[in-house]
Design a protein around this motif. Structure first.
Motif, short mmCIF file in Angstrom:
data_model
loop_
_atom_site.label_atom_id
_atom_site.label_comp_id
_atom_site.label_asym_id
_atom_site.label_seq_id
_atom_site.Cartn_x
_atom_site.Cartn_y
_atom_site.Cartn_z
N GLU A 223 0.72 -1.19 -0.05
CA GLU A 223 -0.10 -0.09 0.04
C GLU A 223 0.98 1.35 0.09
N LEU A 224 1.99 1.39 0.98
CA LEU A 224 2.77 2.47 0.88
C LEU A 224 3.62 2.77 -0.25
N MET A 225 3.86 1.51 -1.04
CA MET A 225 4.54 1.61 -2.61
C MET A 225 3.67 2.39 -3.27
N LYS A 226 2.47 1.87 -3.37
CA LYS A 226 1.43 2.32 -4.19
C LYS A 226 1.05 3.82 -3.97
N LEU A 227 1.01 4.36 -2.89
CA LEU A 227 0.80 5.62 -2.41
C LEU A 227 1.66 6.67 -2.94
N ARG A 228 3.03 6.06 -2.43
CA ARG A 228 4.09 6.96 -2.88
C ARG A 228 4.34 6.97 -4.26
N ILE A 229 4.54 5.88 -5.29
CA ILE A 229 5.02 5.78 -6.40
C ILE A 229 3.79 6.18 -7.47
N LEU A 230 2.80 5.24 -7.26
CA LEU A 230 1.52 5.58 -8.11
C LEU A 230 0.86 7.08 -7.94
N ASN A 231 0.16 7.03 -6.82
CA ASN A 231 -0.37 8.14 -6.42
C ASN A 231 0.39 9.31 -6.66
N GLY A 232 1.40 9.35 -5.86
CA GLY A 232 2.44 10.18 -5.87
C GLY A 232 2.89 10.85 -7.21
N GLY A 233 2.95 9.92 -7.93
CA GLY A 233 3.25 10.10 -9.32
C GLY A 233 2.06 10.79 -10.32
N HIS A 234 0.57 10.36 -10.01
CA HIS A 234 -0.24 11.01 -10.58
C HIS A 234 -0.17 12.58 -10.00
N LYS B 282 -1.18 13.05 1.85
CA LYS B 282 -1.00 11.34 1.59
C LYS B 282 0.05 10.91 0.67
N PHE B 283 -0.06 11.69 -0.32
CA PHE B 283 0.68 11.39 -1.51
C PHE B 283 1.94 12.01 -1.79
N ILE B 284 2.35 13.03 -1.31
CA ILE B 284 3.55 13.90 -1.54
C ILE B 284 4.26 14.33 -0.10
N ILE B 285 3.39 14.87 0.57
CA ILE B 285 4.18 15.29 1.75
C ILE B 285 5.03 14.44 2.70
N PRO B 286 4.59 13.13 2.56
CA PRO B 286 5.28 12.00 3.32
C PRO B 286 6.73 11.90 2.91
#
Length: 207
Positions: free
Chosen positions: A7-18, A99-103
């Motif tokens: 989940e963390l990988m998805k939030l950081r890389i996929l959602n962060g990428g969006h 959730k996606f960028i600031i962490p």
């Protein structure tokens, strides 16, 4: 047995990428995610941030290559059959950015690394919330908290630190001196040079 690393990988890389491509593309009047990925400057900007500032602070995921996952999501973003609209990706930054960028940004700062690319992505969100694209087209309200964000972003055009003073988004991180100095520099560069030139300067390591 444990879904959290995935989940963390998805939030950081996929959602962060969006989130990375969303505001850059929105400010350049781009309609779809695949069109953003076709834009060489946006593509290079996203790839550099992912590889240099996001992947290094994503904890290892069992039996998973983070580099391969990044390539997979880039292929997905570039798929015109999905037809993902930039307007959707820009929606509700008030809740999505924390959730996606600031962490990832916080993890870099905790390691005494100033993540210029992630800070640039925050500056692009601020610039987007000022309500006009680089070509001067109006940006319709695109956040449940748009009134607050728009007023703060317009004030930040002259006082960049005001944006980081939104504690409900940035918390104590917004008072980090290195973050504030870099954000001020990048937002001023955006105002002076425009989005595409700023992205290019980041990719060329001139920021």
């Amino acid at each position: 047995d444990d879904v959290r690393p995935y989940e963390l990988m998805k939030l950081r890389i996929l959602n962060g990428g969006h989130a990375l491509i969303a505001y850059a593309a929105g400010l350049l009047d781009i309609t779809y995610a695949h069109e953003a990925m076709e834009h060489p400057v946006i593509n290079a900007y996203m790839d550099k941030i992912e590889r240099e500032e996001i992947l290094p602070v994503v904890p290892p995921v069992p039996d998973t290559s983070l580099e391969d996952y990044l390539e997979l999501i880039k292929t997905r973003f570039a798929n015109p059959r999905i037809g993902d609209r930039i307007e959707r990706l820009c929606f509700d930054g008030f809740n999505r950015q924390p959730k996606f960028i600031i962490p990832s940004l916080a993890d870099n700062l905790a390691q005494s690394s100033v993540p210029t690319g992630l800070i640039l992505s925050s500056a692009l969100w601020c610039r987007y919330c000022q309500g006009t694209t680089d070509s001067g087209q109006p940006i319709a309200a695109n956040d449940p908290n748009w009134e607050q964000l728009n007023a703060c972003a317009l004030k930040a055009a002259e006082e960049p630190g005001v944006w980081l003073d939104m504690r409900d988004i940035y918390g104590d991180l917004g008072q980090n001196a290195a973050f504030r100095n870099e954000f001020t520099k990048v937002l001023n560069y955006l105002r002076t040079h425009g989005v595409e030139a700023t992205l290019q300067a980041y990719s060329d390591e001139l920021l």
